[in-house]
Design an enzyme around this catalytic site. Structure first.
Site, PDB file in Angstrom:
ATOM      1  N   GLY B 476       0.824  -1.203   0.000  1.00  0.00           N
ATOM      2  CA  GLY B 476       0.000   0.000   0.000  1.00  0.00           C
ATOM      3  C   GLY B 476       0.856   1.249   0.000  1.00  0.00           C
ATOM      4  O   GLY B 476       0.380   2.376  -0.052  1.00  0.00           O
ATOM      5  N   ASN B 625       7.576  10.463  -4.568  1.00  0.00           N
ATOM      6  CA  ASN B 625       6.258  10.704  -5.161  1.00  0.00           C
ATOM      7  C   ASN B 625       5.402  11.393  -4.104  1.00  0.00           C
ATOM      8  O   ASN B 625       4.925  10.737  -3.178  1.00  0.00           O
ATOM      9  CB  ASN B 625       5.620   9.385  -5.609  1.00  0.00           C
ATOM     10  CG  ASN B 625       4.254   9.602  -6.257  1.00  0.00           C
ATOM     11  OD1 ASN B 625       3.532  10.553  -5.937  1.00  0.00           O
ATOM     12  ND2 ASN B 625       3.901   8.731  -7.185  1.00  0.00           N
ATOM     13  N   GLY B 696      12.910   7.312   4.647  1.00  0.00           N
ATOM     14  CA  GLY B 696      11.599   6.699   4.862  1.00  0.00           C
ATOM     15  C   GLY B 696      10.583   7.721   5.337  1.00  0.00           C
ATOM     16  O   GLY B 696      10.935   8.740   5.932  1.00  0.00           O
ATOM     17  N   VAL B 697       9.316   7.446   5.062  1.00  0.00           N
ATOM     18  CA  VAL B 697       8.285   8.380   5.503  1.00  0.00           C
ATOM     19  C   VAL B 697       7.045   7.646   6.036  1.00  0.00           C
ATOM     20  O   VAL B 697       6.222   8.229   6.724  1.00  0.00           O
ATOM     21  CB  VAL B 697       7.932   9.343   4.335  1.00  0.00           C
ATOM     22  CG1 VAL B 697       7.081   8.652   3.280  1.00  0.00           C
ATOM     23  CG2 VAL B 697       7.268  10.605   4.834  1.00  0.00           C
ATOM     24  N   GLY B 698       6.969   6.347   5.766  1.00  0.00           N
ATOM     25  CA  GLY B 698       5.731   5.618   6.069  1.00  0.00           C
ATOM     26  C   GLY B 698       5.449   5.451   7.547  1.00  0.00           C
ATOM     27  O   GLY B 698       4.303   5.227   7.933  1.00  0.00           O
ATOM     28  N   GLU B 699       6.468   5.541   8.363  1.00  0.00           N
ATOM     29  CA  GLU B 699       6.241   5.394   9.801  1.00  0.00           C
ATOM     30  C   GLU B 699       6.368   6.717  10.535  1.00  0.00           C
ATOM     31  O   GLU B 699       5.817   6.886  11.621  1.00  0.00           O
ATOM     32  CB  GLU B 699       7.202   4.354  10.376  1.00  0.00           C
ATOM     33  CG  GLU B 699       6.938   2.994   9.746  1.00  0.00           C
ATOM     34  CD  GLU B 699       7.731   1.859  10.354  1.00  0.00           C
ATOM     35  OE1 GLU B 699       7.250   0.728  10.284  1.00  0.00           O
ATOM     36  OE2 GLU B 699       8.827   2.101  10.877  1.00  0.00           O
TER      37      GLU B 699
END
Lengths: 164, 739
Positions: B476, B625, B696-699
């Site tokens: 996702g 993105n 990283g950016v998702g956490e």
């Protein structure tokens, strides 16, 4: 049953849910099984134009009904406006709740258009409007654990605006 | 490719495709229901039978007998495998509890049988006919009660946060005793469930001694290794395929019972078996984020400078498990000469605790960033100013180690301006709008950036089409899209000329999806493979590879140009490489930062909290993105609201299990709980992190959100809660008398 316009005749165990009839017997796997208990909304389809949790209803109860699943709304290359809006607004992440969200969105806009009030409709005698608050309330039966809610409301709002 | 010196200028910097908010390339499939998830692969194996997993009905003890006669005689049943049929299976190094085999029950709903039948309904109903007898044993189910027996423990979370068992810098006790302003408070966070939408699911098929698993797993190579170990078969005989994953959040990092029992069921049935863990089984059968009890002490000078800071955390796990690394961020987030961090681990007989989105930092910041808010109030300093005063550009425990980039102050100041922080009253309980008490809260977000070796294979065909293959997963997160953007940028082709194939263990081993390392690391692996392919293309065309420019589907060097596909010819070309890392991560501290801002309304009569506005300002390297990165952040903010206000696995301390083990009992945020969310990414490129200069950016998005909600609730009401989730029952008898 008439599924996405096609008449489908199947012999089923009486215990088979509408969801499993679609996913396992007709191999229409776009409708998702997240909980199988009516708690998440991933299995949302439309039966005779109304949205329903297909995991909470037995297939044998739908003899002769018209079922619309996500596959019936649009296909890659021929997206329904709501599907296209979900792509544009990134109204999904893992994609597992997405078919249910889209079916619920399409049905929710129809419900508003038909004047069906919700818990947050202030005046039950007036026509409900497409507001963010109405959409959030009406979409709250569809969980998105990835948390795309803000984008989903943007996508639905855009489609509603184009329809109006 | 070895990445051991900071990145200089490279083709990614052109930013023709990378850095643009393009729609996900897998969007049309996901929105039409044609993206195939694990349980839906009708096409991959003929004659699939259905499996159903039975879980133990006790929290600790032994299975003494299982009567399967009625189940075996039930219509459609093909095979039954029970835990008494075999000794306890081996387990991979990443599992704490056994996944199957033997009479011992280590935790509630541990798998004890799989029933295989012709249909789903037959398998499920036959499983209910198995009669099980148990010898129940007393267990340890109460974290607070076991606390005094807990031992100091060190850990890598396996997914990011890490801390030794006890770390001291300077003289904490002395400095804390001398500090003129101090805080000593205890905060608790509950057990939480990943509750991803797609249940753990696998189709297993044997072909002689080789096993194929179409499954839902974040880490393909880990899964493959651990399947082999668990089943006692050679790794080369195992293939995993996981092209679409319906959410993971850490819950699908590891091999789980679905894959093991599908394989065992298929062996017994001598045909392919598909099964999914039933939703009510998931919370107890699989892993969860462990509860914590955290003590924080901060001592400061009147000007706000921290002189002493201590963070100690207690959590529990099964024998052989590890602690929740809730103190990890406190080692790095704020300055202060005298420091102490420590973790204690109690042995519990509850289900296995393990990584959930931002393990360590997520619950750690729920405590630390409330403590910072409380301390700012005691000092009479604005919470943002207090954090600014204590900013550090170096590792506070090792001052010769700088942060590669650290824009925490910019995050907080930008957020303050955009959110209207100046309108917040420093005195709580001052703003009333009808029935609502309204308040604003802030918290710092912090999460380390990890880099992992990651491989990819890139093919070029005669028409100039590019295909990327890697065992990277897209849970996702947008992996398909950012990998395609990377290959398009590197090879100078439009995005629609790139095909991305993921999640198959026959592809090169990637970083996988976890610990917010996936985006940066996997694209860096694709970058490495593309560099190799560019060199091969230039060489074949007779161009100087250093001069060759790849653009518009052509390769140009000097006065020469050739279509990209010409180099590939009819046979095509292929290149494969892996990005590997030197010691830059040791020499520099790589972290990501955020400022989280939340406005809440608290019902003056009932104590019900509603989140009204949310903003996150993030500094996380180059954003590959902005559309999919923003989605990662808003999704994490949503999960942070859940942790703050509603999520809690309720422990039955007598029988030892999580009571609310489905999506009706375990409440997560729904549409009505979440307002419009805003995200700002600060301009940043980090050449220390990788050739992509991304992080990283998702956490990061979840780190600090819960505390920002808590601080906003305090600002609204003057009621300070230190016990998550902050449900209205904890608030209602302490509300100000305003009604």
């Amino acid at each position: 049953m008439r599924v996405n316009g096609d008449v489908r005749a199947i012999q089923l165990d009486t215990r088979t849910t509408l969801l499993d009839a679609l996913r396992e017997h007709l191999q229409l796997t776009g409708s998702k099984k997240g909980c199988d208990h009516g708690q998440c909304g991933a299995c949302t389809v439309m039966v005779n134009g109304q949205r329903i949790y297909s995991c909470l209803t037995l297939a044998v109860m739908h003899d002769g009904d018209a079922i619309t699943t996500i596959e019936g709304l649009g296909q890659p290359g021929n997206l329904h406006p709501m599907q296209a809006a979900f792509v544009r607004h990134d109204g999904y992440q893992c994609g597992y709740c997405t078919p249910g969200q889209i079916c619920a969105s399409v049905a929710a806009l129809e419900e508003i258009k038909a004047g069906v009030p919700s818990h947050v409709t202030a005046d039950l005698m007036a026509m409900p409007q497409v507001t963010a608050e109405e959409l959030r309330e009406r979409m709250s039966g569809n969980i998105c654990r990835c948390g795309a809610y803000s984008n989903i409301v943007d996508a639905i709002t855009e489609v509603a605006g184009r329809q109006a | 490719m070895k990445f051991d010196t900071p990145a200089t200028s490279n083709p990614i910097d052109q930013l023709k495709v990378v850095g643009h908010p393009v729609d996900r390339i897998d969007g049309p499939r996901k929105t039409t229901g044609t993206a195939p998830y694990a349980y839906e692969r009708h096409d991959v194996a003929r004659n699939q039978a259905y499996g159903h997993v039975l879980g133990a009905g006790i929290g600790k003890g032994r299975v003494t007998a299982m009567d399967t006669a009625a189940a075996r005689a039930a219509p459609g049943v093909v095979a039954i495998v029970t835990t008494l049929d075999m000794p306890r299976l081996e387990k991979g190094p990443r599992n704490t509890a056994s996944l199957f085999g033997g009479p011992d029950v280590q935790h509630y709903h541990q798998a004890i049988a799989v029933v295989v039948a012709e249909t789903f309904e037959q398998a499920r109903d036959a499983a209910a006919m198995i009669r099980v007898e148990y010898a129940r044993q007393p267990g340890r189910f109460d974290l607070a009660a076991e606390g005094p027996k807990a031992q100091l423990a060190s850990a890598e979370s396996g997914e990011g946060g890490a801390a030794p068992q006890e770390d001291r810098t300077g003289d904490f006790e002395g400095a804390f005793a001398r500090a003129p302003v101090k805080l000593d408070e205890t905060y608790t966070t509950p057990d939480e469930s990943h509750a991803m939408m797609e249940p753990h699911a696998t189709i297993a098929a044997w072909d002689g001694e080789t096993l194929t698993l179409w499954t839902s797993n974040q880490m393909i190579a880990w899964g493959r290794t651990d399947v082999a170990k668990t089943l006692g078969i050679p790794e080369e005989n195992v293939r995993l395929d996981s092209p679409f994953i319906g959410g993971g959040f850490g819950g699908k990092l590891f091999l789980r019972a679905d894959a093991v029992l599908a394989a065992l069921g298929a062996k017994a049935a001598r045909r392919p078996v598909k099964l999914a863990l039933a939703r009510p089984l998931m919370a107890n059968n699989t892993t969860h984020r462990p509860a914590t009890i955290q003590r924080i002490r901060i001592g400061a000078q009147p000007d706000g400078r921290i002189t002493a800071i201590a963070h100690e955390s207690l959590s529990g796990d099964l024998e052989g498990g590890g602690p929740e690394t809730a103190v990890a961020q406190t080692k790095l987030l704020y300055a202060g000469a005298n420091r102490l961090t420590a973790m204690r681990l109690a042995v519990l007989d509850l289900p296995e605790g393990n990584a959930m989105r931002a393990p360590g930092e997520a619950p750690g910041l729920m405590a630390l960033e409330v403590a910072m808010d409380e301390m700012a109030e005691r000092l009479g300093i604005d919470p943002i100013a207090f954090r600014v005063v204590n900013d550090t550009q170096v590792d506070p425990e090792a001052p010769d180690r700088p942060f590669s980039q650290r824009q925490l102050i910019e995050c907080l100041r930008t957020g303050a301006e955009r959110f209207g922080w100046s309108r917040r009253s420093a005195t709580p309980g001052q703003r009333r709008e009808g029935r609502w008490l309204v308040g604003m809260g802030v918290a710092a977000g912090f999460r380390n950036n990890l880099v992992m070796a990651s491989g990819a294979r890139v093919r070029l065909d005669g028409s100039g089409g590019v295909t990327v293959e890697t065992d990277m997963t897209d849970i996702g997160t947008g992996s398909y899209t950012i990998i395609a953007q990377t290959a398009a940028e590197m090879m100078g082709v439009p995005l629609d000329r790139v095909t991305v194939r993921l999640g198959d263990s026959s592809f090169p081993v990637s970083a996988g999806s976890g610990g917010q390392w996936g985006g940066n690391s996997s694209t860096a692996g694709v970058y490495a493979a593309c560099v190799k392919l560019r060199e091969a293309v230039a060489q074949r065309l007779g161009f100087n590879s250093a001069e060759a420019v790849f653009a518009d589907g052509e390769v140009r060097a000097g006065n020469h140009s050739a279509p990209l596909g010409q180099a590939a010819g009819a046979d095509g070309m292929v290149a494969e490489d892996t990005i590997e890392y030197g010691d830059l991560a040791k020499r520099y501290q790589q972290s990501t930062f955020a400022g989280h801002f939340v406005e809440v309304g608290v019902d003056a009569a009932t104590g019900e909290t509603r989140v009204r506005r949310m903003l996150a300002v993030c500094a996380a390297g180059r954003i590959l993105n902005p559309k999919s990165a923003r989605s990662q952040v808003i999704g994490a903010m949503t999960m942070g609201v859940g942790a703050a206000l509603m999520e809690e696995l309720a422990v039955d301390k007598r029988h030892g299990f999580f009571v609310n083990h489905d999506l009706a009992g375990y409440e997560v945020p729904v549409h009505a709980d979440i307002p419009h969310q805003e995200v700002i990414f600060l301009d940043e490129v980090d050449p220390i992190s990788s050739p992509m200069k991304a992080k990283g950016v998702g956490e990061l998005g979840i780190c600090g959100v819960g505390a920002a909600v808590a601080n906003a609730m305090y600002n609204a009401t003057g009621v300070r809660l230190r016990d998550y989730p902050m449900t209205l029952d904890k608030m209602i008898d302490r509300l100000p008398q305003v009604v």
